[in-house]
Motif scaffolding. Structure first.
Motif, PDB file in Angstrom:
ATOM      1  N   PRO A  26       0.826  -1.210   0.000  1.00 18.89           N
ATOM      2  CA  PRO A  26       0.000   0.000   0.000  1.00 18.89           C
ATOM      3  C   PRO A  26       0.858   1.258   0.000  1.00 18.89           C
ATOM      4  N   PHE A  27       0.325   2.314  -0.579  1.00 18.18           N
ATOM      5  CA  PHE A  27       0.938   3.646  -0.481  1.00 18.18           C
ATOM      6  C   PHE A  27      -0.194   4.658  -0.546  1.00 18.18           C
ATOM      7  N   PRO A  28       0.039   5.890  -0.092  1.00 17.31           N
ATOM      8  CA  PRO A  28      -1.050   6.867  -0.120  1.00 17.31           C
ATOM      9  C   PRO A  28      -1.607   7.007  -1.537  1.00 17.31           C
TER      10      PRO A  28
ATOM     11  N   TRP B 214      -3.129   4.591  -3.254  1.00 15.29           N
ATOM     12  CA  TRP B 214      -3.112   3.356  -4.052  1.00 15.29           C
ATOM     13  C   TRP B 214      -4.503   2.832  -4.334  1.00 15.29           C
TER      14      TRP B 214
ATOM     15  N   THR C  24       3.293   8.070  -3.585  1.00 12.86           N
ATOM     16  CA  THR C  24       1.949   8.650  -3.486  1.00 12.86           C
ATOM     17  C   THR C  24       1.323   8.690  -4.876  1.00 12.86           C
TER      18      THR C  24
ATOM     19  N   TRP D 184       6.758   5.061   3.852  1.00 14.99           N
ATOM     20  CA  TRP D 184       5.989   5.880   2.902  1.00 14.99           C
ATOM     21  C   TRP D 184       4.489   5.868   3.196  1.00 14.99           C
ATOM     22  N   LEU D 185       4.071   5.123   4.231  1.00 11.36           N
ATOM     23  CA  LEU D 185       2.668   5.168   4.640  1.00 11.36           C
ATOM     24  C   LEU D 185       2.451   6.363   5.547  1.00 11.36           C
ATOM     25  N   ASP D 186       1.322   7.056   5.422  1.00 10.96           N
ATOM     26  CA  ASP D 186       0.953   7.947   6.511  1.00 10.96           C
ATOM     27  C   ASP D 186      -0.264   7.343   7.203  1.00 10.96           C
TER      28      ASP D 186
ATOM     29  N   THR E 263      -3.228   8.069   7.378  1.00  9.56           N
ATOM     30  CA  THR E 263      -4.517   8.065   6.680  1.00  9.56           C
ATOM     31  C   THR E 263      -4.521   7.113   5.479  1.00  9.56           C
ATOM     32  N   THR E 264      -3.390   6.467   5.207  1.00  9.35           N
ATOM     33  CA  THR E 264      -3.331   5.575   4.051  1.00  9.35           C
ATOM     34  C   THR E 264      -4.216   4.346   4.253  1.00  9.35           C
ATOM     35  N   THR E 265      -5.106   4.103   3.313  1.00 11.54           N
ATOM     36  CA  THR E 265      -5.920   2.898   3.355  1.00 11.54           C
ATOM     37  C   THR E 265      -5.005   1.684   3.207  1.00 11.54           C
TER      38      THR E 265
ATOM     39  N   THR F   3      -7.243   2.035   7.861  1.00 14.24           N
ATOM     40  CA  THR F   3      -6.032   2.778   7.530  1.00 14.24           C
ATOM     41  C   THR F   3      -4.823   2.258   8.310  1.00 14.24           C
TER      42      THR F   3
END
Lengths: 137, 535
Positions: B134-136, B138, B242, B377-379, B381-383, B391
């Motif tokens: 996952p990444f913001p 995606w 992202t 690289w995840l924040d 709020t990233t699903t 998240t």
């Protein structure tokens, strides 16, 4: 121009046969495709990238994995819910409607499933031929 | 009605096809069950009969070989090929292969007739699926797995976008870029997360040992040539961190990575694109093998011996299920499994090919192994779980606050992995994130347990169970296969209605035909072989 498209057969080095035209109704609109395409293929070839929303945040969903693994691309086909658009071949006259899980009665309140044990499958509302999220939403 | 069969093969890709052919060569009657409506699997995914391509070999490696194998299987009376056959359960038994429960018909259809097989030998060749980190962003429409881009190009002649970026890790990015080029799309770059050092150490040691796999090297060289000819940049040690857009992807941010794959601040670059194809390698599809009780290794692949036997007597696996290795390894393993399952001896050629391509696979794994730093690289709020909108922040909070070490309880707390895909897409990422954020998991790998391998509708489930009431079941009924106690939400139909369309409960007749059902518009089989051996 942006987004997905079907390769113009005349310019396609692979030279696919023309399957013949088919017409689908998608949320009330007529969308044409070629016989042999999947429902996702028809929708993408028509430039559509999303046709479902995620249950909690309402975020748009379309094709992600393309091989039947992720279930992002679910649609209602001729009244039957939870059909993976990337797996199902389109047939002439199919009526496709958007599947909006967020509008499901019962919401997220039903008992969680993991380890719910026998009988938990009946926790959701009785609603005909559905499957999928079970009583989980 | 349970059908006895000497050799049952599940999966009609390269491994399954090779296994079925080898078992036939050694004299065993074979049933091959494939979920798609043609043989070939994902590797030889091709246009349907209605739109067959005059020059389809342009899109495939080994296309002629596939056509030959396909014709041999379909033209063989001793091999029944069940297309549109969806195996939803493997009912574990002691000391003997599981009962295999199938519904045959359209994907996600209703009222599909059930069939239950009692195999003397079972060969699982269920292949692999992509792993996507996952990444913001995606989950924005327009972000596809690389496999989706490939499937759509090969099976639909649809290009996923006009300006496409291919990103992730592994040699698979290259054929995907080539397929996209041949759809007429503009490939704006191929971004490989492994850095030069990782690639060199992974691939480099004693390369002469790979001489027998040199066709592979030539194939890779061909892809690189394609990129060079089109002046398509190939970046290593970089990743899409992202995806941007409102309602659909419009641009991505690409950043350089440190050796452990953490983004290096200050290296970000924005690239306009209307589609992004992402793959970070593959994971075996182990549902049925795990349900059958087969032991797996630390990487999640099924453990096999020299004869492709698993830890369960009479159960064999071949291809990506035993570890990601590509088509040549899958063909070799399939051939060995088919021969041994039929009581024969595998050909020396297949054994040699397996040795070479296993080494190749080992290097591939090392060269593109996912670095631990990717989570940077995840924040919050990233699903991560796309089905249930969970998240990275939800997961990290749950792991931190509950200090739970049980994946099961953390899944219940967060709902991650409980959606309709049964954690197939997010499972490993969820485990990684929970492990990093909390005290560590005691039961990693649990997300691979899915007793119901593919969702079926309640009426179909009921139709499968009913024969038990009439005394026909023989100890492996779906009730014992775990159906009523699903691991995940996706496992069980929601409908509580009784089988309106449950005529299939009457079972398949001796002639192998099922009472017709108005809801089942597609026949399960293209052809049927001899039906002797039914119980």
């Amino acid at each position: 121009m942006t987004g997905p498209y079907r390769i113009a057969p005349a310019r396609d080095p692979v030279a696919p046969a023309d399957g013949g035209a088919i017409a689908l109704t998608v949320d009330g609109e007529t969308v044409t495709g070629r016989a042999g395409q999947t429902i996702a293929g028809v929708l993408l070839a028509a430039g559509r990238v999303s046709w479902r929303t995620s249950p909690r945040s309402g975020r748009p969903r379309g094709v992600f994995c393309g091989i039947g693994v992720c279930f992002d691309c679910l649609v209602v086909v001729n009244g039957l819910r939870d059909v993976r658009a990337c797996q199902r071949r389109a047939t002439d006259g199919d009526v496709i409607t958007r599947q909006d899980d967020a509008d499901e009665p019962g919401g997220h309140a039903a008992a969680p499933h993991d380890g719910g044990g026998p009988g938990s499958s009946a926790a959701g509302p009785a609603s005909g031929e559905q499957f999928g999220a079970g009583g989980a939403r | 009605m349970t059908e006895s069969v000497p050799v049952l093969v599940v999966g009609g890709g390269p491994a399954g096809m090779a296994a079925a052919l080898a078992a036939r060569r050694h004299g065993a009657r074979v049933v091959l069950v494939e979920a798609g409506d043609d043989l070939g699997g994902q590797f030889w995914r091709h246009l349907p009969a209605e739109r067959a391509g005059a020059r389809e070999e342009l899109l495939h490696h080994g296309w002629r070989r596939f056509r030959r194998m396909r014709a041999a299987l379909l033209g063989d009376d001793g091999c029944e090929v069940v297309l549109n056959g969806h195996v939803w359960s493997a009912g574990r038994r002691d000391g003997t292969p599981p009962l295999i429960h199938v519904v045959a018909g359209e994907p996600d259809g209703s009222g599909r007739p059930p069939r239950t097989f009692d195999p003397a030998a079972l060969i699982l060749a269920t292949g692999a699926q992509e792993r996507t980190l996952p990444f913001p962003g995606w989950d924005l429409p327009g972000v596809f797995t690389a496999g989706a881009a490939q499937a759509l190009a090969k099976g639909e002649r649809v290009a996923v976008g006009r300006r496409v970026l291919v990103a992730g890790a592994g040699p698979f990015l290259l054929p995907v870029a080539r397929s996209l080029i041949r759809t007429g799309a503009q490939v704006v770059g191929v971004v490989e997360a492994a850095g030069r050092r990782q690639l060199a150490t992974g691939w480099g040691a004693r390369p002469w040992r790979l001489f027998a796999a040199s066709a592979k090297a030539a194939e890779l060289g061909g892809y690189v040539w394609d990129l060079a000819a089109k002046r398509i940049p190939y970046l290593t040690g970089a990743a899409v961190i992202t995806a941007h857009g409102t309602g659909r992807v419009e641009a991505v941010t690409v950043a350089g990575l440190s050796p452990d794959w953490a983004p290096r601040p200050g290296t970000e670059r924005r690239i306009e694109a209307d589609a992004v194809c992402v793959s970070h390698g593959f994971v075996p599809r182990t549902e049925l093998a795990v349900a059958a009780g087969c032991a797996t290794g630390p990487d999640g692949a099924v453990t096999v011996d020299a004869g492709q036997r698993t830890s369960v007597a009479g159960v064999f696996t071949a291809g990506e299920l035993t570890g990601i290795g590509g088509v040549d390894l899958a063909l070799a393993e399939g051939e060995i499994a088919g021969a041994v399952a039929a009581g024969g001896r595998p050909a020396g050629r297949a054994l040699r090919a397996r040795r070479v391509f296993r080494e190749f696979a080992g290097r591939l794994a090392a060269a593109h192994r996912i670095g631990a730093g990717w989570q940077a690289w995840l924040d919050d709020t990233t699903t991560v779980c796309r089905c249930e909108d969970v998240t990275a922040g939800d997961l990290r909070r749950a792991a931190r606050l509950t200090e739970a070490r049980g994946l099961r309880s953390l899944k219940l707390t967060t709902r991650a992995g409980l959606g309709i895909c049964q954690g197939r897409t997010c499972g490993r990422a969820v485990e990684d994130i929970l492990t990093a954020a909390g005290p560590g998991l005691l039961d990693t790998g649990r997300t691979a347990r899915r007793p119901i391998a593919v969702p079926i509708r309640l009426a179909e489930l009921a139709a499968t169970i009913v024969p038990e009431a009439s005394g026909e079941a023989d100890g492996g009924s779906p009730a014992e296969a775990g159906a009523p106690a699903p691991e995940t939400a996706a496992s069980v139909p929601r409908a509580a209605s009784v089988p309106r369309t449950g005529t299939a409960a009457a079972g398949t007749g001796r002639d192998g035909h099922t009472p017709s059902d108005p809801h089942d518009s597609v026949a399960g089989n293209v052809r049927r072989g001899p039906q002797e051996g039914r119980s």
